[in-house]
Design a protein around this motif. Structure first.
Motif, PDB file in Angstrom:
ATOM      1  N   GLN A   1       0.821  -1.208   0.000  1.00  0.00           N
ATOM      2  CA  GLN A   1       0.000   0.000   0.000  1.00  0.00           C
ATOM      3  C   GLN A   1       0.856   1.260   0.000  1.00  0.00           C
ATOM      4  O   GLN A   1       0.554   2.222  -0.716  1.00  0.00           O
ATOM      5  CB  GLN A   1      -0.936  -0.001   1.210  1.00  0.00           C
ATOM      6  CG  GLN A   1      -2.012  -1.057   1.123  1.00  0.00           C
ATOM      7  CD  GLN A   1      -2.738  -1.268   2.441  1.00  0.00           C
ATOM      8  OE1 GLN A   1      -2.460  -0.596   3.431  1.00  0.00           O
ATOM      9  NE2 GLN A   1      -3.668  -2.219   2.453  1.00  0.00           N
ATOM     10  N   LEU A   2       1.931   1.253   0.787  1.00  0.00           N
ATOM     11  CA  LEU A   2       2.841   2.406   0.801  1.00  0.00           C
ATOM     12  C   LEU A   2       3.459   2.630  -0.575  1.00  0.00           C
ATOM     13  O   LEU A   2       3.536   3.764  -1.056  1.00  0.00           O
ATOM     14  CB  LEU A   2       3.949   2.204   1.837  1.00  0.00           C
ATOM     15  CG  LEU A   2       3.600   2.417   3.284  1.00  0.00           C
ATOM     16  CD1 LEU A   2       4.743   1.926   4.188  1.00  0.00           C
ATOM     17  CD2 LEU A   2       3.313   3.890   3.550  1.00  0.00           C
ATOM     18  N   GLN A   3       3.913   1.538  -1.194  1.00  0.00           N
ATOM     19  CA  GLN A   3       4.547   1.665  -2.514  1.00  0.00           C
ATOM     20  C   GLN A   3       3.549   2.158  -3.548  1.00  0.00           C
ATOM     21  O   GLN A   3       3.875   2.995  -4.384  1.00  0.00           O
ATOM     22  CB  GLN A   3       5.155   0.332  -2.952  1.00  0.00           C
ATOM     23  CG  GLN A   3       5.860   0.398  -4.289  1.00  0.00           C
ATOM     24  CD  GLN A   3       7.048   1.329  -4.285  1.00  0.00           C
ATOM     25  OE1 GLN A   3       7.938   1.199  -3.455  1.00  0.00           O
ATOM     26  NE2 GLN A   3       7.087   2.278  -5.205  1.00  0.00           N
ATOM     27  N   GLU A   4       2.316   1.675  -3.494  1.00  0.00           N
ATOM     28  CA  GLU A   4       1.305   2.150  -4.443  1.00  0.00           C
ATOM     29  C   GLU A   4       1.016   3.630  -4.218  1.00  0.00           C
ATOM     30  O   GLU A   4       0.895   4.403  -5.172  1.00  0.00           O
ATOM     31  CB  GLU A   4       0.013   1.345  -4.324  1.00  0.00           C
ATOM     32  CG  GLU A   4      -1.007   1.774  -5.365  1.00  0.00           C
ATOM     33  CD  GLU A   4      -2.254   0.908  -5.395  1.00  0.00           C
ATOM     34  OE1 GLU A   4      -3.204   1.312  -6.083  1.00  0.00           O
ATOM     35  OE2 GLU A   4      -2.268  -0.146  -4.745  1.00  0.00           O
ATOM     36  N   ARG A   5       0.919   4.038  -2.957  1.00  0.00           N
ATOM     37  CA  ARG A   5       0.709   5.461  -2.666  1.00  0.00           C
ATOM     38  C   ARG A   5       1.876   6.287  -3.187  1.00  0.00           C
ATOM     39  O   ARG A   5       1.686   7.405  -3.690  1.00  0.00           O
ATOM     40  CB  ARG A   5       0.531   5.673  -1.160  1.00  0.00           C
ATOM     41  CG  ARG A   5      -0.832   5.250  -0.668  1.00  0.00           C
ATOM     42  CD  ARG A   5      -1.006   5.384   0.825  1.00  0.00           C
ATOM     43  NE  ARG A   5      -0.617   6.686   1.344  1.00  0.00           N
ATOM     44  CZ  ARG A   5      -0.235   6.891   2.602  1.00  0.00           C
ATOM     45  NH1 ARG A   5      -0.181   5.897   3.463  1.00  0.00           N
ATOM     46  NH2 ARG A   5       0.105   8.105   2.995  1.00  0.00           N
TER      47      ARG A   5
END
Length: 119
Positions: free
Chosen positions: A13-17
């Motif tokens: 999720q962090l990487q997608e954000r």
């Protein structure tokens, strides 16, 4: 937990954000005047002729500068959160770069154009 297919959900999720924040930042910058400060343009051949005619730049407004600063701060924060995630301690040093690249590819958001092409 060194298998790249088992990335923690929070890290994905962090990487997608982070991907989305980069895309938003690039899109916002593309819509701004070419110079942060007001600057006169030039005609083709006067300087930097590879760009053709360059119009005068009114510069960025204070609001635009604040938005860019806020976006850059968000990018820094997300980058730090991804790089400092506890998951990376479980990855052997010699696999770190490959695993990081796999995370980037796996967490890349689906673009609207690629969704319509496959539909």
């Amino acid at each position: 937990m060194t298998d790249a297919s088992c990335f923690p959900d929070h890290l994905l999720q962090l990487q997608e954000r982070l991907h989305r924040a980069h895309a938003d930042h690039r899109a916002y910058l593309a819509g701004l005047p070419w110079s942060v400060e007001p600057m006169a343009g030039w005609k083709r051949g006067e300087r930097f002729s590879h760009r053709g005619d360059v119009p005068d730049s009114p510069g960025w407004s204070d609001e635009q500068k604040e938005t860019v600063d806020r976006m850059r701060a968000e990018l820094r924060g997300l980058s730090i959160a991804v790089v400092d995630h506890a998951y990376w301690a479980s990855v052997p040093r010699e696999r770190l770069v490959d695993t990081r690249m796999q995370l980037k590819k796996r967490a890349r958001p689906v673009e609207a154009s690629s969704v319509t092409e496959t539909a």
